[in-house]
Design an enzyme around this catalytic site. Structure first.
Site, PDB file in Angstrom:
ATOM      1  N   PRO A   9       0.798  -1.225   0.000  1.00 50.61           N
ATOM      2  CG  PRO A   9      -0.114  -1.088   2.133  1.00 50.61           C
ATOM      3  CD  PRO A   9       0.581  -2.025   1.203  1.00 50.61           C
ATOM      4  CG  ASN A  10      -0.321   4.392   1.169  1.00 52.84           C
ATOM      5  OD1 ASN A  10      -1.280   4.858   0.564  1.00 52.84           O
ATOM      6  ND2 ASN A  10      -0.419   3.956   2.416  1.00 52.84           N
ATOM      7  NE  ARG A  17       3.663   7.225   2.060  1.00 53.41           N
ATOM      8  CZ  ARG A  17       3.856   6.015   2.540  1.00 53.41           C
ATOM      9  NH1 ARG A  17       4.211   5.039   1.728  1.00 53.41           N
ATOM     10  NH2 ARG A  17       3.696   5.770   3.813  1.00 53.41           N
ATOM     11  CE1 TYR A  22       8.431   5.156   2.795  1.00 51.99           C
ATOM     12  CE2 TYR A  22       7.317   7.263   2.969  1.00 51.99           C
ATOM     13  CZ  TYR A  22       7.506   5.973   3.413  1.00 51.99           C
ATOM     14  OH  TYR A  22       6.783   5.503   4.470  1.00 51.99           O
ATOM     15  CG  ASN A  73       8.079  -2.132   0.534  1.00 48.55           C
ATOM     16  OD1 ASN A  73       7.380  -2.069   1.548  1.00 48.55           O
ATOM     17  ND2 ASN A  73       8.823  -1.123   0.121  1.00 48.55           N
ATOM     18  CB  ALA A  76       1.198   0.389   6.630  1.00 44.18           C
ATOM     19  CG  HIS A  79       4.690  -1.971  10.643  1.00 41.77           C
ATOM     20  ND1 HIS A  79       6.041  -2.180  10.810  1.00 41.77           N
ATOM     21  CD2 HIS A  79       4.570  -1.067   9.631  1.00 41.77           C
ATOM     22  CE1 HIS A  79       6.712  -1.416   9.965  1.00 41.77           C
ATOM     23  NE2 HIS A  79       5.851  -0.738   9.240  1.00 41.77           N
ATOM     24  CG  ASP A  86      -0.821 -16.862   9.143  1.00 42.34           C
ATOM     25  OD1 ASP A  86       0.253 -16.870   9.792  1.00 42.34           O
ATOM     26  OD2 ASP A  86      -1.946 -16.808   9.682  1.00 42.34           O
ATOM     27  CD  GLU A  97       9.992  -7.311   6.413  1.00 43.75           C
ATOM     28  OE1 GLU A  97       9.641  -6.282   7.018  1.00 43.75           O
ATOM     29  OE2 GLU A  97      10.169  -8.411   6.994  1.00 43.75           O
ATOM     30  CG  HIS A  99      10.559  -2.209   4.900  1.00 43.20           C
ATOM     31  ND1 HIS A  99       9.209  -2.105   4.725  1.00 43.20           N
ATOM     32  CD2 HIS A  99      10.779  -3.365   5.552  1.00 43.20           C
ATOM     33  CE1 HIS A  99       8.624  -3.152   5.271  1.00 43.20           C
ATOM     34  NE2 HIS A  99       9.558  -3.943   5.769  1.00 43.20           N
ATOM     35  CB  SER A 101      11.996   4.682   4.792  1.00 43.63           C
ATOM     36  OG  SER A 101      11.062   3.882   5.506  1.00 43.63           O
ATOM     37  NE  ARG A 106       9.386   6.569   8.268  1.00 46.42           N
ATOM     38  CZ  ARG A 106       8.413   6.222   7.448  1.00 46.42           C
ATOM     39  NH1 ARG A 106       8.538   5.164   6.681  1.00 46.42           N
ATOM     40  NH2 ARG A 106       7.304   6.930   7.397  1.00 46.42           N
ATOM     41  NE  ARG A 110       6.216   4.715   9.678  1.00 48.57           N
ATOM     42  CZ  ARG A 110       5.214   4.614   8.813  1.00 48.57           C
ATOM     43  NH1 ARG A 110       5.059   3.513   8.111  1.00 48.57           N
ATOM     44  NH2 ARG A 110       4.358   5.608   8.656  1.00 48.57           N
TER      45      ARG A 110
END
Length: 149
Positions: A9-10, A17, A22, A73, A76, A79, A86, A97, A99, A101, A106, A110
């Site tokens: 998301p985002n 953004r 970022y 990635n 949000a 978290h 699962d 995984e 990220h 940033s 932060r 996070r």
């Protein structure tokens, strides 16, 4: 070798953004980097973006039929999404995984990932290059595992 790359998301708002966090690269520019790297190292990538948790889960589940690894990635969802965690466990594919940033510099919420314990590795804070390092890892891991057989 085929690898699924998932943007959560985002991430479609990258470039505009919070560029101080970022960076200024757009998601399309990052995807172009990923595609170029994949060609260089001889792998195929399928890159997807979903703002919805269910879309991400569907992609992970479908990957078990065709992919050799996953770069994710989860944004949000990292978290708190036990469902994505699962799904990653259920497909038995190596996963990294990523990220953009540094999540540890932060907000405190996070700092915890429910996904990290079930993936092979985590790359944080290296901007879009984290995706490229994740591809390298998955390819090199596959080569090592194939050589052991």
């Amino acid at each position: 070798m085929k690898i699924l790359v998932i943007h959560g998301p985002n991430l479609n708002l990258l470039g505009s953004r919070e560029p101080h966090i970022y960076g200024i690269m757009t998601l399309d520019e990052i995807n172009d980097m990923i595609i170029k790297k994949a060609k260089e190292i001889g792998v195929q990538v399928r890159i997807v973006h979903h703002n919805s948790e269910g879309g991400i889960i569907d992609e992970i589940q479908n990957a078990r039929h065709w992919a050799c690894g996953i770069v994710i990635n989860a944004g949000a969802y990292t978290h708190y999404s036990i469902a994505i965690r699962d799904a990653l466990c259920s497909v038995d594919l190596p996963a990294v995984e990523v990220h953009v940033s540094n999540t540890f510099s932060r907000e405190k919420f996070r700092h915890k990932s429910v996904i990290s314990p079930v993936v092979n590795g985590v790359i944080v804070g290296l901007g879009p290059y984290g995706y490229l390092y994740a591809l390298d890892y998955l390819v090199n891991t596959a080569k090592v595992n194939t050589a052991k057989r």
